[in-house]
Design a protein around this motif. Structure first.
Motif, short mmCIF file in Angstrom:
data_model
loop_
_atom_site.label_atom_id
_atom_site.label_comp_id
_atom_site.label_asym_id
_atom_site.label_seq_id
_atom_site.Cartn_x
_atom_site.Cartn_y
_atom_site.Cartn_z
N MET A 1 -35.91 -3.72 24.75
CA MET A 1 -36.25 -4.79 23.84
C MET A 1 -34.99 -5.59 23.50
SD MET A 1 -38.94 -2.81 21.34
CE MET A 1 -39.41 -4.25 20.44
N ASP A 2 -35.15 -6.88 23.26
CA ASP A 2 -34.04 -7.77 22.92
C ASP A 2 -34.00 -8.00 21.41
OD1 ASP A 2 -33.41 -8.02 25.60
OD2 ASP A 2 -34.59 -9.84 25.85
N VAL A 3 -32.88 -8.55 20.95
CA VAL A 3 -32.71 -8.92 19.55
C VAL A 3 -33.00 -10.41 19.42
CG1 VAL A 3 -31.08 -9.11 17.65
CG2 VAL A 3 -31.00 -7.12 19.17
N PHE A 4 -33.84 -10.77 18.46
CA PHE A 4 -34.21 -12.16 18.23
C PHE A 4 -33.88 -12.57 16.81
CE2 PHE A 4 -36.78 -11.11 21.84
CZ PHE A 4 -36.88 -12.29 22.54
N GLU A 5 -33.54 -13.84 16.65
CA GLU A 5 -33.37 -14.44 15.32
C GLU A 5 -34.54 -15.39 15.12
OE1 GLU A 5 -29.53 -16.10 13.55
OE2 GLU A 5 -30.57 -17.88 14.33
N VAL A 6 -35.29 -15.18 14.05
CA VAL A 6 -36.44 -16.02 13.73
C VAL A 6 -36.12 -16.74 12.42
CG1 VAL A 6 -38.90 -16.07 13.22
CG2 VAL A 6 -38.02 -14.42 14.87
N THR A 7 -36.16 -18.07 12.45
CA THR A 7 -35.92 -18.88 11.26
C THR A 7 -37.26 -19.42 10.78
OG1 THR A 7 -33.75 -19.50 12.09
CG2 THR A 7 -34.68 -20.88 10.34
N VAL A 8 -37.55 -19.23 9.50
CA VAL A 8 -38.81 -19.69 8.94
C VAL A 8 -38.55 -20.69 7.82
CG1 VAL A 8 -40.02 -17.55 9.50
CG2 VAL A 8 -38.98 -17.81 7.27
N VAL A 9 -39.54 -21.54 7.58
CA VAL A 9 -39.52 -22.46 6.45
C VAL A 9 -40.57 -21.93 5.47
CG1 VAL A 9 -39.98 -24.80 5.66
CG2 VAL A 9 -38.84 -24.42 7.85
N ARG A 10 -40.13 -21.67 4.25
CA ARG A 10 -41.05 -21.15 3.23
C ARG A 10 -41.01 -22.06 2.02
NH1 ARG A 10 -39.74 -15.39 1.06
NH2 ARG A 10 -38.10 -16.56 0.02
N THR A 11 -42.17 -22.53 1.60
CA THR A 11 -42.29 -23.35 0.41
C THR A 11 -43.01 -22.53 -0.65
OG1 THR A 11 -42.46 -25.34 1.77
CG2 THR A 11 -43.18 -25.53 -0.52
N GLU A 12 -42.43 -22.46 -1.84
CA GLU A 12 -43.02 -21.69 -2.92
C GLU A 12 -43.33 -22.57 -4.13
OE1 GLU A 12 -41.66 -17.17 -2.90
OE2 GLU A 12 -40.09 -18.53 -3.59
N MET A 13 -44.40 -22.21 -4.82
CA MET A 13 -44.71 -22.82 -6.11
C MET A 13 -44.34 -21.77 -7.15
SD MET A 13 -48.22 -24.50 -7.68
CE MET A 13 -49.09 -23.90 -6.29
N ILE A 14 -43.43 -22.11 -8.07
CA ILE A 14 -42.94 -21.16 -9.06
C ILE A 14 -43.25 -21.70 -10.45
CG2 ILE A 14 -40.90 -19.93 -9.93
CD1 ILE A 14 -39.59 -20.55 -7.17
N THR A 15 -43.74 -20.82 -11.32
CA THR A 15 -44.08 -21.20 -12.68
C THR A 15 -43.08 -20.59 -13.65
OG1 THR A 15 -46.42 -21.23 -12.08
CG2 THR A 15 -45.92 -21.15 -14.42
N PHE A 16 -42.60 -21.41 -14.58
CA PHE A 16 -41.67 -20.96 -15.62
C PHE A 16 -42.29 -21.22 -16.99
CE2 PHE A 16 -39.05 -21.98 -12.00
CZ PHE A 16 -38.05 -21.02 -12.00
N THR A 17 -41.95 -20.38 -17.95
CA THR A 17 -42.40 -20.55 -19.33
C THR A 17 -41.17 -20.61 -20.22
OG1 THR A 17 -44.41 -19.29 -18.87
CG2 THR A 17 -43.80 -19.55 -21.17
N LEU A 18 -41.13 -21.60 -21.13
CA LEU A 18 -40.04 -21.70 -22.09
C LEU A 18 -40.45 -22.56 -23.26
CD1 LEU A 18 -37.40 -24.34 -21.17
CD2 LEU A 18 -39.35 -23.96 -19.67
N ARG A 19 -39.78 -22.35 -24.37
CA ARG A 19 -39.97 -23.21 -25.55
C ARG A 19 -39.09 -24.45 -25.35
NH1 ARG A 19 -42.72 -20.96 -29.66
NH2 ARG A 19 -42.92 -18.69 -29.69
N ALA A 20 -39.65 -25.63 -25.65
CA ALA A 20 -38.90 -26.87 -25.48
C ALA A 20 -39.41 -27.91 -26.46
CB ALA A 20 -39.04 -27.37 -24.05
N ALA A 21 -38.57 -28.91 -26.72
CA ALA A 21 -38.92 -29.98 -27.65
C ALA A 21 -39.90 -30.97 -27.03
CB ALA A 21 -37.66 -30.70 -28.11
N SER A 22 -39.89 -31.08 -25.70
CA SER A 22 -40.76 -32.03 -25.01
C SER A 22 -40.90 -31.60 -23.55
CB SER A 22 -40.18 -33.45 -25.07
OG SER A 22 -38.96 -33.49 -24.33
#
Length: 57
Positions: A1-22
């Motif tokens: 077996m050979d060694v391979f490099e696989v490059t992927v593109v990953r897009t994530e949706m991330i949710t944050f919670t914080l107290r803020a004035a606006s």
């Protein structure tokens, strides 16, 4: 077996919670002061695959 490099593109949706004035204040500070409360991968695709080296037989 050979060694391979696989490059992927990953897009994530991330949710944050914080107290803020606006909404604008929250947008400016979410990374520094927010707590990550959820994430979801919305896209995952292979960008490239390259053989790196053959395996010794």
């Amino acid at each position: 077996m050979d060694v391979f490099e696989v490059t992927v593109v990953r897009t994530e949706m991330i949710t944050f919670t914080l107290r803020a004035a606006s909404g604008q204040d929250a947008e400016e500070r979410y990374l520094m002061d927010g707590e990550e409360t959820g994430s979801e991968t919305v896209e995952l695709r292979v960008d490239s695959t390259q053989r790196q080296s053959p395996t010794a037989a």
